[in-house]
Design a protein around this motif. Structure first.
Motif, PDB file in Angstrom:
ATOM      1  N   GLY A  80      11.955  42.017  41.347  1.00  0.00           N
ATOM      2  CA  GLY A  80      11.221  41.888  40.096  1.00  0.00           C
ATOM      3  C   GLY A  80      10.394  43.114  39.769  1.00  0.00           C
ATOM      4  N   ALA A  81      10.887  44.294  40.182  1.00  0.00           N
ATOM      5  CA  ALA A  81      10.145  45.545  39.998  1.00  0.00           C
ATOM      6  C   ALA A  81      10.700  46.350  38.834  1.00  0.00           C
ATOM      7  CB  ALA A  81      10.183  46.356  41.286  1.00  0.00           C
ATOM      8  N   ALA A  82      10.894  45.700  37.694  1.00  0.00           N
ATOM      9  CA  ALA A  82      11.459  46.386  36.528  1.00  0.00           C
ATOM     10  C   ALA A  82      10.526  47.451  35.979  1.00  0.00           C
ATOM     11  CB  ALA A  82      11.792  45.374  35.441  1.00  0.00           C
ATOM     12  N   ASP A  83       9.243  47.419  36.371  1.00  0.00           N
ATOM     13  CA  ASP A  83       8.289  48.376  35.841  1.00  0.00           C
ATOM     14  C   ASP A  83       8.167  49.641  36.683  1.00  0.00           C
ATOM     15  OD1 ASP A  83       7.219  46.854  37.916  1.00  0.00           O
ATOM     16  OD2 ASP A  83       5.158  47.092  37.211  1.00  0.00           O
ATOM     17  N   VAL A  84       8.846  49.699  37.829  1.00  0.00           N
ATOM     18  CA  VAL A  84       8.799  50.884  38.691  1.00  0.00           C
ATOM     19  C   VAL A  84       9.958  51.801  38.312  1.00  0.00           C
ATOM     20  CG1 VAL A  84       8.882  51.763  41.048  1.00  0.00           C
ATOM     21  CG2 VAL A  84       7.733  49.590  40.564  1.00  0.00           C
ATOM     22  N   PRO A  85       9.699  52.982  37.756  1.00  0.00           N
ATOM     23  CA  PRO A  85      10.791  53.860  37.312  1.00  0.00           C
ATOM     24  C   PRO A  85      11.663  54.345  38.470  1.00  0.00           C
ATOM     25  CG  PRO A  85       8.694  54.523  36.344  1.00  0.00           C
ATOM     26  CD  PRO A  85       8.372  53.534  37.434  1.00  0.00           C
ATOM     27  N   LEU A  86      12.945  54.431  38.186  1.00  0.00           N
ATOM     28  CA  LEU A  86      13.919  54.939  39.150  1.00  0.00           C
ATOM     29  C   LEU A  86      14.512  56.230  38.605  1.00  0.00           C
ATOM     30  CD1 LEU A  86      15.618  54.466  41.766  1.00  0.00           C
ATOM     31  CD2 LEU A  86      17.309  53.342  40.299  1.00  0.00           C
ATOM     32  N   ALA A  87      14.496  57.272  39.426  1.00  0.00           N
ATOM     33  CA  ALA A  87      15.069  58.567  39.050  1.00  0.00           C
ATOM     34  C   ALA A  87      16.276  58.842  39.933  1.00  0.00           C
ATOM     35  CB  ALA A  87      14.032  59.669  39.221  1.00  0.00           C
ATOM     36  N   ILE A  88      17.395  59.218  39.316  1.00  0.00           N
ATOM     37  CA  ILE A  88      18.645  59.444  40.049  1.00  0.00           C
ATOM     38  C   ILE A  88      18.813  60.922  40.363  1.00  0.00           C
ATOM     39  CG2 ILE A  88      21.159  59.234  39.974  1.00  0.00           C
ATOM     40  CD1 ILE A  88      20.794  56.944  37.976  1.00  0.00           C
ATOM     41  N   LEU A  89      19.057  61.212  41.630  1.00  0.00           N
ATOM     42  CA  LEU A  89      19.445  62.552  42.075  1.00  0.00           C
ATOM     43  C   LEU A  89      20.915  62.445  42.493  1.00  0.00           C
ATOM     44  CD1 LEU A  89      16.240  63.370  44.144  1.00  0.00           C
ATOM     45  CD2 LEU A  89      16.814  64.175  41.842  1.00  0.00           C
ATOM     46  N   PRO A  90      21.848  62.819  41.596  1.00  0.00           N
ATOM     47  CA  PRO A  90      23.268  62.492  41.754  1.00  0.00           C
ATOM     48  C   PRO A  90      23.989  63.323  42.814  1.00  0.00           C
ATOM     49  CG  PRO A  90      22.945  63.775  39.770  1.00  0.00           C
ATOM     50  CD  PRO A  90      21.578  63.519  40.326  1.00  0.00           C
ATOM     51  N   ALA A  91      23.963  62.842  44.047  1.00  0.00           N
ATOM     52  CA  ALA A  91      24.568  63.574  45.160  1.00  0.00           C
ATOM     53  C   ALA A  91      25.866  62.931  45.627  1.00  0.00           C
ATOM     54  CB  ALA A  91      23.573  63.642  46.327  1.00  0.00           C
ATOM     55  N   GLY A  92      26.473  62.064  44.811  1.00  0.00           N
ATOM     56  CA  GLY A  92      27.662  61.339  45.245  1.00  0.00           C
ATOM     57  C   GLY A  92      28.962  61.964  44.797  1.00  0.00           C
ATOM     58  N   THR A  93      30.034  61.187  44.914  1.00  0.00           N
ATOM     59  CA  THR A  93      31.370  61.654  44.561  1.00  0.00           C
ATOM     60  C   THR A  93      31.612  61.590  43.057  1.00  0.00           C
ATOM     61  OG1 THR A  93      32.222  60.885  46.692  1.00  0.00           O
ATOM     62  CG2 THR A  93      33.837  61.302  44.957  1.00  0.00           C
TER      63      THR A  93
END
Length: 298
Positions: A80-93
């Motif tokens: 239920g942490a919709a208010d915590v921003p998520l930042a993507i560092l795209p290191a995948g395939t």
């Protein structure tokens, strides 16, 4: 400037100067002692995300590919942490979610977006109890992902999807019934059923032209193509025009989707294979997570 910053990283994934460069750039930005978690595989990420939340994280960077991002958004949504921003560092395939959102495969630029970019809530999908950000599917797609995950993706990168795709174009169709928002929408044989939260899916294919992670809906599509020729026509149409223009594609959208399969099929979530199932229950989860996006992204 962000508050308390956390990093949850897949230590086997890398881009730019790797995790040492990330630490250096965070320190230059005044974040000398972030909450730091490294995991050897994406399935270990949820526990670390929960730990970061418990320690008061106000911004979480996820370092890895779509599997790592999926595990992270699922953990955030479940908490239920919709208010915590998520930042993507795209290191995948493939980095499908990052690509759909305009987040570049450039460490400095992706980090800048996380620290100073626009915050916006995004919908997620949820299938059989687990959230996804990009897509889920069963049939041709699930078998393709399962085989690519068997070491090929690590050795061949994106080529693994093409390699396994060639192997599965001869797979046959399976009888299925698809119900959308309580109404039977499709009944018959199909080689693949897909649920999309965004438009571009595995292999960079634009499968859902009208998909938006802000409309409270999931796109759902079935493919009836069988054999190399029909799949070539289908993928060609998806690459050069609207997917629904193909005679082997049927697409709609809804909030709740139920699928009954005549036989168990492997299904996948954001490029990660799951076990075989005869029933799929999918739904849209509006505004389930907050993502850090480029300022100029529409």
């Amino acid at each position: 400037m962000a508050g308390k910053v956390a990093v949850v990283a897949h230590r086997k994934k890398s881009f730019g100067g790797g995790l040492p460069e990330l630490r250096h750039r965070l320190a230059d930005a005044g974040i000398a002692d972030p909450i730091w978690h490294e995991v050897p595989k994406s399935r270990k990420a949820p526990k670390r995300v929960r730990a970061a939340l418990k320690d008061g994280a106000e911004l979480i960077f996820v370092w890895g590919g779509d599997g790592m991002v999926q595990r992270t958004v699922d953990a955030l949504a479940q908490a239920g942490a919709a208010d915590v921003p998520l930042a993507i560092l795209p290191a995948g395939t493939a980095n499908l979610l990052a690509g759909n959102l305009g987040i570049p495969e450039d460490l400095a630029a992706a980090l800048e977006i996380g620290l100073h970019g626009r915050r916006r809530s995004l919908d997620l999908g949820k299938i059989n109890g687990e959230h996804f950000a990009v897509m889920a599917g069963a049939g041709f797609d699930g078998e393709l992902i399962r085989d690519a995950d068997r070491g090929l993706k690590d050795r061949l990168g994106r080529v693994a999807y093409a390699w396994t795709g060639v192997r599965h174009v001869r797979d046959g169709a399976v009888p299925m019934t698809v119900t959308v928002d309580g109404n039977e929408w499709y009944s018959g044989e199909a080689s693949c059923v897909l649920f999309g939260n965004v438009g571009t899916i595995t292999g960079g294919i634009r499968a859902f032209d009208d998909a938006s992670p802000h409309d409270g809906l999931l796109e759902v599509g079935v493919a009836t193509a069988e054999g190399a020729l029909e799949w070539a026509r289908t993928l060609g149409r998806m690459a050069t025009g609207r997917s629904e223009g193909s005679p082997f594609i049927k697409i709609t959208a809804g909030q709740k989707i139920r699928v009954k399969l005549a036989e168990p099929l492997t299904y996948e979530i954001d490029g990660g294979a799951r076990s075989a199932a005869k029933k799929l229950k999918a739904r849209a989860v509006p505004a389930a997570v907050t993502l850090c996006l480029p300022e100029d992204r529409p």
